[in-house]
Scaffold this motif. Structure first.
Motif, PDB file in Angstrom:
ATOM      1  N   LYS A 128     -13.978  27.916 -32.905  1.00 21.05           N
ATOM      2  CA  LYS A 128     -13.793  27.769 -31.599  1.00 21.05           C
ATOM      3  C   LYS A 128     -12.746  27.336 -30.892  1.00 21.05           C
ATOM      4  CE  LYS A 128     -16.706  25.982 -27.974  1.00 21.05           C
ATOM      5  NZ  LYS A 128     -17.211  27.215 -27.119  1.00 21.05           N
ATOM      6  N   ALA A 129     -12.197  27.584 -30.111  1.00 26.26           N
ATOM      7  CA  ALA A 129     -10.835  27.237 -29.404  1.00 26.26           C
ATOM      8  C   ALA A 129     -11.135  25.950 -28.587  1.00 26.26           C
ATOM      9  CB  ALA A 129     -10.213  28.285 -28.541  1.00 26.26           C
ATOM     10  N   ARG A 130     -10.240  25.135 -28.834  1.00 29.61           N
ATOM     11  CA  ARG A 130     -10.323  23.864 -28.287  1.00 29.61           C
ATOM     12  C   ARG A 130      -9.139  23.666 -27.073  1.00 29.61           C
ATOM     13  NH1 ARG A 130     -15.506  22.579 -28.249  1.00 29.61           N
ATOM     14  NH2 ARG A 130     -16.220  22.679 -30.382  1.00 29.61           N
ATOM     15  N   ILE A 131      -7.907  23.864 -27.575  1.00 31.56           N
ATOM     16  CA  ILE A 131      -6.726  23.834 -26.705  1.00 31.56           C
ATOM     17  C   ILE A 131      -6.016  25.297 -26.439  1.00 31.56           C
ATOM     18  CG2 ILE A 131      -4.541  23.084 -26.670  1.00 31.56           C
ATOM     19  CD1 ILE A 131      -6.681  20.820 -26.770  1.00 31.56           C
ATOM     20  N   LYS A 132      -5.684  25.486 -25.179  1.00 29.50           N
ATOM     21  CA  LYS A 132      -5.130  26.725 -24.854  1.00 29.50           C
ATOM     22  C   LYS A 132      -4.026  26.707 -24.153  1.00 29.50           C
ATOM     23  CE  LYS A 132      -6.302  31.193 -22.244  1.00 29.50           C
ATOM     24  NZ  LYS A 132      -5.839  31.998 -23.332  1.00 29.50           N
ATOM     25  N   LEU A 133      -2.871  27.430 -24.673  1.00 29.29           N
ATOM     26  CA  LEU A 133      -1.629  27.259 -23.488  1.00 29.29           C
ATOM     27  C   LEU A 133      -1.788  28.227 -22.664  1.00 29.29           C
ATOM     28  CD1 LEU A 133       1.470  26.653 -23.699  1.00 29.29           C
ATOM     29  CD2 LEU A 133       1.875  28.764 -24.977  1.00 29.29           C
ATOM     30  N   LEU A 134      -1.291  27.487 -21.400  1.00 32.87           N
ATOM     31  CA  LEU A 134      -1.293  28.177 -20.110  1.00 32.87           C
ATOM     32  C   LEU A 134      -0.295  28.868 -19.847  1.00 32.87           C
ATOM     33  CD1 LEU A 134      -3.669  25.579 -18.304  1.00 32.87           C
ATOM     34  CD2 LEU A 134      -4.601  27.672 -19.304  1.00 32.87           C
ATOM     35  N   ARG A 135       0.747  28.106 -19.541  1.00 31.20           N
ATOM     36  CA  ARG A 135       2.020  28.658 -18.979  1.00 31.20           C
ATOM     37  C   ARG A 135       3.182  27.838 -19.436  1.00 31.20           C
ATOM     38  NH1 ARG A 135       2.111  28.012 -12.531  1.00 31.20           N
ATOM     39  NH2 ARG A 135       4.199  29.026 -13.091  1.00 31.20           N
ATOM     40  N   ILE A 136       4.433  28.368 -19.470  1.00 32.37           N
ATOM     41  CA  ILE A 136       5.547  27.690 -19.569  1.00 32.37           C
ATOM     42  C   ILE A 136       6.466  27.566 -18.552  1.00 32.37           C
ATOM     43  CG2 ILE A 136       7.762  27.587 -20.949  1.00 32.37           C
ATOM     44  CD1 ILE A 136       6.029  28.982 -23.161  1.00 32.37           C
ATOM     45  N   ILE A 137       7.195  26.547 -18.136  1.00 37.80           N
ATOM     46  CA  ILE A 137       7.813  26.179 -17.100  1.00 37.80           C
ATOM     47  C   ILE A 137       9.194  26.027 -17.244  1.00 37.80           C
ATOM     48  CG2 ILE A 137       8.241  25.040 -14.684  1.00 37.80           C
ATOM     49  CD1 ILE A 137       5.303  24.506 -14.657  1.00 37.80           C
ATOM     50  N   GLN A 138      10.123  26.739 -17.127  1.00 44.00           N
ATOM     51  CA  GLN A 138      11.754  26.585 -17.448  1.00 44.00           C
ATOM     52  C   GLN A 138      12.674  25.915 -16.399  1.00 44.00           C
ATOM     53  OE1 GLN A 138      11.998  30.472 -19.636  1.00 44.00           O
ATOM     54  NE2 GLN A 138      12.434  29.273 -21.586  1.00 44.00           N
ATOM     55  N   ARG A 168      12.071  22.604 -21.413  1.00 44.36           N
ATOM     56  CA  ARG A 168      10.965  23.373 -20.646  1.00 44.36           C
ATOM     57  C   ARG A 168       9.784  22.397 -20.775  1.00 44.36           C
ATOM     58  NH1 ARG A 168       9.547  28.220 -25.306  1.00 44.36           N
ATOM     59  NH2 ARG A 168       8.817  26.710 -26.624  1.00 44.36           N
ATOM     60  N   ILE A 169       8.693  22.635 -20.013  1.00 41.69           N
ATOM     61  CA  ILE A 169       7.627  22.122 -19.663  1.00 41.69           C
ATOM     62  C   ILE A 169       6.491  23.161 -20.194  1.00 41.69           C
ATOM     63  CG2 ILE A 169       5.926  20.801 -18.558  1.00 41.69           C
ATOM     64  CD1 ILE A 169       8.154  19.357 -18.719  1.00 41.69           C
ATOM     65  N   GLN A 170       5.616  22.739 -21.143  1.00 40.22           N
ATOM     66  CA  GLN A 170       4.416  23.547 -21.385  1.00 40.22           C
ATOM     67  C   GLN A 170       3.231  22.880 -20.983  1.00 40.22           C
ATOM     68  OE1 GLN A 170       4.916  26.044 -25.005  1.00 40.22           O
ATOM     69  NE2 GLN A 170       6.236  24.810 -25.961  1.00 40.22           N
ATOM     70  N   VAL A 171       2.491  23.928 -20.449  1.00 43.11           N
ATOM     71  CA  VAL A 171       1.104  23.432 -19.834  1.00 43.11           C
ATOM     72  C   VAL A 171       0.025  24.049 -20.600  1.00 43.11           C
ATOM     73  CG1 VAL A 171      -0.325  23.230 -17.775  1.00 43.11           C
ATOM     74  CG2 VAL A 171       2.275  23.428 -17.578  1.00 43.11           C
ATOM     75  N   TYR A 172      -0.998  23.267 -21.111  1.00 44.09           N
ATOM     76  CA  TYR A 172      -2.281  23.473 -21.951  1.00 44.09           C
ATOM     77  C   TYR A 172      -3.390  23.249 -21.143  1.00 44.09           C
ATOM     78  CZ  TYR A 172       1.440  23.112 -25.975  1.00 44.09           C
ATOM     79  OH  TYR A 172       2.682  23.246 -26.531  1.00 44.09           O
ATOM     80  N   GLN A 173      -4.337  23.558 -21.738  1.00 44.79           N
ATOM     81  CA  GLN A 173      -5.897  23.161 -21.316  1.00 44.79           C
ATOM     82  C   GLN A 173      -6.675  22.760 -22.368  1.00 44.79           C
ATOM     83  OE1 GLN A 173      -7.051  23.862 -17.991  1.00 44.79           O
ATOM     84  NE2 GLN A 173      -8.389  22.048 -18.805  1.00 44.79           N
ATOM     85  N   TYR A 174      -7.269  21.699 -22.085  1.00 44.21           N
ATOM     86  CA  TYR A 174      -8.311  21.260 -22.920  1.00 44.21           C
ATOM     87  C   TYR A 174      -9.679  21.904 -22.858  1.00 44.21           C
ATOM     88  CZ  TYR A 174     -12.005  17.910 -24.986  1.00 44.21           C
ATOM     89  OH  TYR A 174     -13.256  17.425 -25.679  1.00 44.21           O
ATOM     90  N   LEU A 175     -10.317  22.685 -23.784  1.00 40.08           N
ATOM     91  CA  LEU A 175     -11.250  23.436 -23.510  1.00 40.08           C
ATOM     92  C   LEU A 175     -12.693  22.648 -23.844  1.00 40.08           C
ATOM     93  CD1 LEU A 175      -9.962  26.904 -25.054  1.00 40.08           C
ATOM     94  CD2 LEU A 175      -9.847  26.127 -22.461  1.00 40.08           C
ATOM     95  N   LYS A 176     -13.124  21.861 -22.758  1.00 35.26           N
ATOM     96  CA  LYS A 176     -14.163  20.939 -22.822  1.00 35.26           C
ATOM     97  C   LYS A 176     -15.445  21.691 -23.162  1.00 35.26           C
ATOM     98  CE  LYS A 176     -16.128  16.749 -20.832  1.00 35.26           C
ATOM     99  NZ  LYS A 176     -15.784  15.835 -19.755  1.00 35.26           N
ATOM    100  N   GLU A 177     -16.177  20.988 -24.271  1.00 34.20           N
ATOM    101  CA  GLU A 177     -17.493  21.760 -24.674  1.00 34.20           C
ATOM    102  C   GLU A 177     -18.286  21.434 -23.619  1.00 34.20           C
ATOM    103  OE1 GLU A 177     -20.247  22.292 -28.501  1.00 34.20           O
ATOM    104  OE2 GLU A 177     -18.761  20.794 -28.354  1.00 34.20           O
TER     105      GLU A 177
END
Length: 360
Positions: free
Chosen positions: A55-65, A347-356
């Protein structure tokens, strides 16, 4: 990889000075709008941890350069200005060596960039970009830490001046915190629920406290734990219970203190296996009080539950999406979005914690 300089060239500094006028034109102050949640996700990215079938817990959303990832048009006004001042083949792409991040969950990002002496101010909701580099009649030299308080005031540490400086969230200088001459090289900064600021100084090997009125109010104990003393405390994070976490970088561990400043325990030790550290830097906590520890050498962040058990590690050294190169700072907003300063990938990488979800 682009060559990174310790200071701006005279031409670059002239460009930034000229940028003040441009920033005034393209920005209108603090963000009033909230970024549409759908806008966080780059549709070209589909990267999660752990991988299927787990089950996925962390997802990469976007990259800001850089500004072109925020502003409208084929090329941003900021980029065109630098083309004009530095030539079409200038090396400006936005971030040079991003170190620390503060964010408000509505699309406002503040990023300290010590190599060029600025704090980038990216407003994703309003699609505005500006820069903070003034300290009264002086200029920032090496901004490292950034933090926003509950009222939206911005605090910036500068390793070379050295000092801690206060701004409005839209970048207007307010004043300097009086460190009583104790600062040597301040780095990370965090603010608890009472407005107390914790400032790690990695040369003084101390963590200073400033009260809600910005007066120097003491420091954390810097010795007496496991027969060790602080050895380059670098970054600080604080959970919702005001427990304090300090990355004791050259002791290869994280120190944990309660809200009164009492030392509780350490987390991790030197090593190259999961749960160990090689160069712990940025720290952050999600809404479940899981601790995220960014490691510059490993090129990843490890996630520990409140009991100190390793849950997951995310990333590896590299330049592809989700990979990191000597990362420094990490920040998690109230919506569990995770911002990582991917320092030498610029760069900045933005992720999401996929809370159960908890079923009732």
């Amino acid at each position: 990889m682009r060559k990174v300089t310790d200071t701006l060239s005279a031409c670059c500094r002239a460009a930034l000075i000229a940028l003040v006028a441009l920033s005034t034109a393209i920005t209108g102050g603090c963000a009033a709008a909230k970024l549409d949640p759908a806008a966080w996700q780059d549709s070209r990215i589909d990267t999660v941890w752990p991988q299927k079938p787990e089950k996925a817990r962390i997802k990469l959303l976007r990259i800001i350069q850089g500004p072109d990832d925020v502003l409208s048009g084929q090329k941003s006004a900021v980029g065109r200005l630098f083309d004009y001042l530095l030539g079409e083949h200038n090396e400006y792409t936005g971030f040079y060596t991003p170190q620390c991040i503060a964010a408000d969950a509505n699309g406002l990002l503040l990023v300290a960039d010590p190599s060029i002496g600025v704090v980038h101010r990216y407003d994703l909701a309003a699609r505005e970009v500006s820069y903070i580099f003034q300290v009264g009649d002086k200029k920032l030299l090496s901004p490292v830490g950034v933090a926003l308080d509950a009222q939206g005031a911005l605090y910036v540490t500068d390793a070379q001046l050295p000092g801690v400086f206060k701004y409005t969230s839209d970048g207007r200088f307010v004043g300097e915190l009086d460190g009583k001459g104790k600062f040597k090289r301040p780095a990370g900064i965090a603010i608890n629920s009472k407005g107390v600021k914790y400032v790690a100084d990695n040369q003084a090997n101390r963590v200073f406290l400033f009260d809600k009125d910005d007066a120097l109010a003491g420091e954390l104990p810097g010795a007496g734990f496991e027969n060790e003393s602080f050895n380059m405390p670098t970054y600080v994070a604080i959970d919702r219970d005001d427990t304090v976490y300090v990355s004791d970088t050259m002791n290869f561990t994280v120190r944990i203190f309660d809200k009164t400043g009492k030392y509780l325990r350490r987390l991790g030790q030197i090593g190259d296996s999961p749960g160990s550290f090689a160069r712990p830097k940025g720290l952050a906590l999600d809404s479940d009080r899981n601790l995220y520890v960014l490691d510059a050498i490993f090129g990843n962040f490890q996630i520990f539950n409140p009991q100190g058990q390793l849950l997951l590690y995310v990333g590896q050294e590299g330049a592809r999406p989700g990979e990191l190169m000597l990362p420094s700072g990490i920040f998690i907003d109230k919506d569990d979005r995770i911002y990582v300063a991917d320092t030498f990938n610029h760069r900045i990488q933005v992720y999401q914690y996929l809370k159960e979800e908890v079923r009732k």
